[in-house]
Design an enzyme around this catalytic site. Sequence first.
Site, short mmCIF file in Angstrom:
data_model
loop_
_atom_site.label_atom_id
_atom_site.label_comp_id
_atom_site.label_asym_id
_atom_site.label_seq_id
_atom_site.Cartn_x
_atom_site.Cartn_y
_atom_site.Cartn_z
N LYS A 14 16.91 -6.27 30.61
CA LYS A 14 15.53 -6.59 30.22
C LYS A 14 15.20 -8.03 30.65
O LYS A 14 15.90 -8.98 30.27
CB LYS A 14 15.43 -6.46 28.70
CG LYS A 14 14.13 -5.88 28.22
CD LYS A 14 14.28 -5.59 26.74
CE LYS A 14 12.97 -5.30 26.10
NZ LYS A 14 13.09 -5.34 24.65
C1 E4P Z 1 10.73 -3.59 23.03
O1 E4P Z 1 11.22 -3.51 24.09
C2 E4P Z 1 10.10 -4.82 22.47
O2 E4P Z 1 11.00 -5.87 22.47
C3 E4P Z 1 9.60 -4.51 21.10
O3 E4P Z 1 8.90 -3.28 21.14
C4 E4P Z 1 8.76 -5.59 20.47
O4 E4P Z 1 8.20 -5.11 19.27
P1 E4P Z 1 7.50 -6.05 18.19
O5 E4P Z 1 6.26 -6.60 18.80
O6 E4P Z 1 7.19 -5.14 17.04
O7 E4P Z 1 8.47 -7.12 17.85
#
Ligand code: E4P
Length: 270
Positions: free
Chosen positions: A97
């Site tokens: 990521k």
């Molecule tokens: C996923 O890949 C993201 O890091 C995640 O969905 C972020 O979610 P949040 O905005 O609820 O922290």
Amino acid sequence: MEFFLDTADLDEIREAYSWGIADGVTTNPSLIKKACDKLKASGSDMSLASYIEEILKVADGDPVSLEVIASTEDAMLAQGLFLYERFNPIAENVVVKIPVNPDMIGDGEVAFDGLKVIKKLADQGIPVNTTLIFSPEQALLAAKAGAAYVSPFAGRIDDELRRAIGGDFDKTAYFPEEGEEGYDDHGVVSGVDLVSQCVDIIAIHDLNHCKVLAASLRNPQQVRECALAGSQVATMPFGVLRDMVGHKKTIEGMKAFTADVVPEYSKLFE
Ligand code: E4P
């Protein structure tokens, strides 16, 4: 649509996998922190590396996103390669990521380090999930650079739009509710709209190597609308996944059917 678990909590991942509907996992440093805190509180001395290995095994070949923590090209590239080389051999399912624009120095500054790293990792056959996507044009750039996934953050753009309107709001509520005042962030009117525009822009330009991974989802209605918009993947917290199966009329119906069971019918199962 593929359903990913947006958590690093092994109990939640195991439970969702037992339901037969999980297709992968996404983590980020905040989710890893939560899991580490829970692990420590339980008195476990399991290392984070072993914990991550366990997540990869439970996901059993399904993609698991692991995020870099650096923000410059060389450091992100080194960390991406490390994550892939160290963890991919466990179950062949690591996705690295990378933030689309990792600059944290200037106000409103942009950096291209994210795109450069996506390109370099993709050139080596390493799948990249581009995170922190808040505009369709960011998604377009990441897909062009070779990303396997782009993650538009639906919930967080909704928060931003609601903040611009002012007043208190419930982060888990669908936005905009019927009659609720709307707001426009450069042509994006909601989190679902952001996801939908990402789906369209990638399809129109035949960037089909790249899946739209709707992220930062906070309620089942967002998941449904992202599915209807054609998003290939939705990653969601365990609670949202659980809430998707619930409906008060289902419970009401079960109670009524159970109350009507006659002894003859019960006898069939004896
Ligand atoms: C996923 O890949 C993201 O890091 C995640 O969905 C972020 O979610 P949040 O905005 O609820 O922290």
